[in-house]
Enzyme design. Sequence first.
Site, short mmCIF file in Angstrom:
data_model
loop_
_atom_site.label_atom_id
_atom_site.label_comp_id
_atom_site.label_asym_id
_atom_site.label_seq_id
_atom_site.Cartn_x
_atom_site.Cartn_y
_atom_site.Cartn_z
N HIS A 71 0.93 -1.13 0.17
CA HIS A 71 -0.01 -0.11 -0.19
C HIS A 71 0.89 1.70 -0.32
O HIS A 71 0.68 2.40 0.88
CB HIS A 71 -0.65 0.18 1.18
CG HIS A 71 -1.49 -1.29 1.59
ND1 HIS A 71 -2.60 -1.40 0.94
CD2 HIS A 71 -1.74 -2.57 2.26
CE1 HIS A 71 -3.81 -2.36 0.44
NE2 HIS A 71 -2.72 -3.41 1.51
N TYR A 338 3.46 -5.23 9.86
CA TYR A 338 3.33 -4.05 10.11
C TYR A 338 4.65 -2.91 10.96
O TYR A 338 4.97 -2.08 10.11
CB TYR A 338 2.06 -2.96 10.38
CG TYR A 338 0.66 -3.53 9.88
CD1 TYR A 338 0.63 -4.44 8.24
CD2 TYR A 338 -0.92 -3.30 9.92
CE1 TYR A 338 -0.13 -4.62 7.94
CE2 TYR A 338 -1.53 -2.89 8.55
CZ TYR A 338 -1.55 -4.24 7.49
OH TYR A 338 -2.76 -4.34 6.62
#
Length: 360
Positions: A71, A338
């Site tokens: 992303h 993450y």
Amino acid sequence: MVDLSPEPNRPPLSAASRALRLGGIAVTVAALAGAFAYVNGTFDPHRLTPASLVNVLEKNNGVHPGFRRNHAKGVCVAGYFESSGEASAYSSAEVFTQARTPVVGRFALPSGSPYAPDGSVPIRSLALRFTQANGQQWRTGMNSMPVFPVGTPEAFYQLQQAQSPDPATGKPNPAAVPAFFAAHPEAAPFLQWIKTAKPSASYASETYNGINAFYLVNAAGQRQAVRWGVVPLARGTADATPSQGADFLAQDLVKRLAEGPLRWQLSITLANPGDPVNDASKAWPADRTVLNAGTLVLERTQPQDNGECRDINYDPLILPSGIEGSEDPLLAARSAAYANSYLRRTREVSQLPANQESRP
């Protein structure tokens, strides 16, 4: 730090009691450390680790210093959430009981390249951070697809490997991805969706789904399994053919927000007993009860180079009291990956020359 000093009006601990309490603390710390080591592969060098997941994303997309490993291309947005009060019977979280909660979000493409053309993929993503008045946060990452391709981190890693370049040719083996899906029948719902999915012309026209299951917990401690998503309202529903150029999504968003706020309904679907809560590749039946939890209102956009969303890790397991994660293994894997990606990109940003633009 644990305080072992005697409380007021309570006799001091005996030596035996103090030793037992210290022993209990040591056991707890050892268990937590052991769990951390197990997740990171210390006990088994062949176990999938957060670093392995991030490494394969880098292998497939290249390394773009300062950017997210997935992303990577996105735009910051900000606004607020207006609660309808409808979810307050199911959750004690302030976000559902207070009239308004500030939100910082990020629209993005599911690609590791910050320079990918907007029309190159049919999926759009939206991450949000709700900051409650009590300081607790709710962070969530949603996608325009209705289900995840696979149900485990190991299968996701194998899918990424199937897309990795062959050292001999520098290109992915064209037979690898079909072979992967042939061995993973759980991907059928996703493959059915992707057959007709087309790149939308606007972030504003998309429905974004949380995909993973969570639990809402009310003041009485009752737990309800849920999935959530946001559905566009009014102006957000108008769509058109994608514009020309590589960056039409951000341009469209700026234009729309210049005309006024954009709104989405936060819809929370309640699971029935027996619905799968630990497998994001399986959809729930369409007849499940859906709460209108309130309205997400986005008022302004910011470049991701210097916007507020730049330094936010949208970890899906950062949750306020009243919301809990399920045992879906993808949640823990996302959280760990993450964090690994965040550490890499923030380290790179700090090392960039002063005259070099950073775009995390």
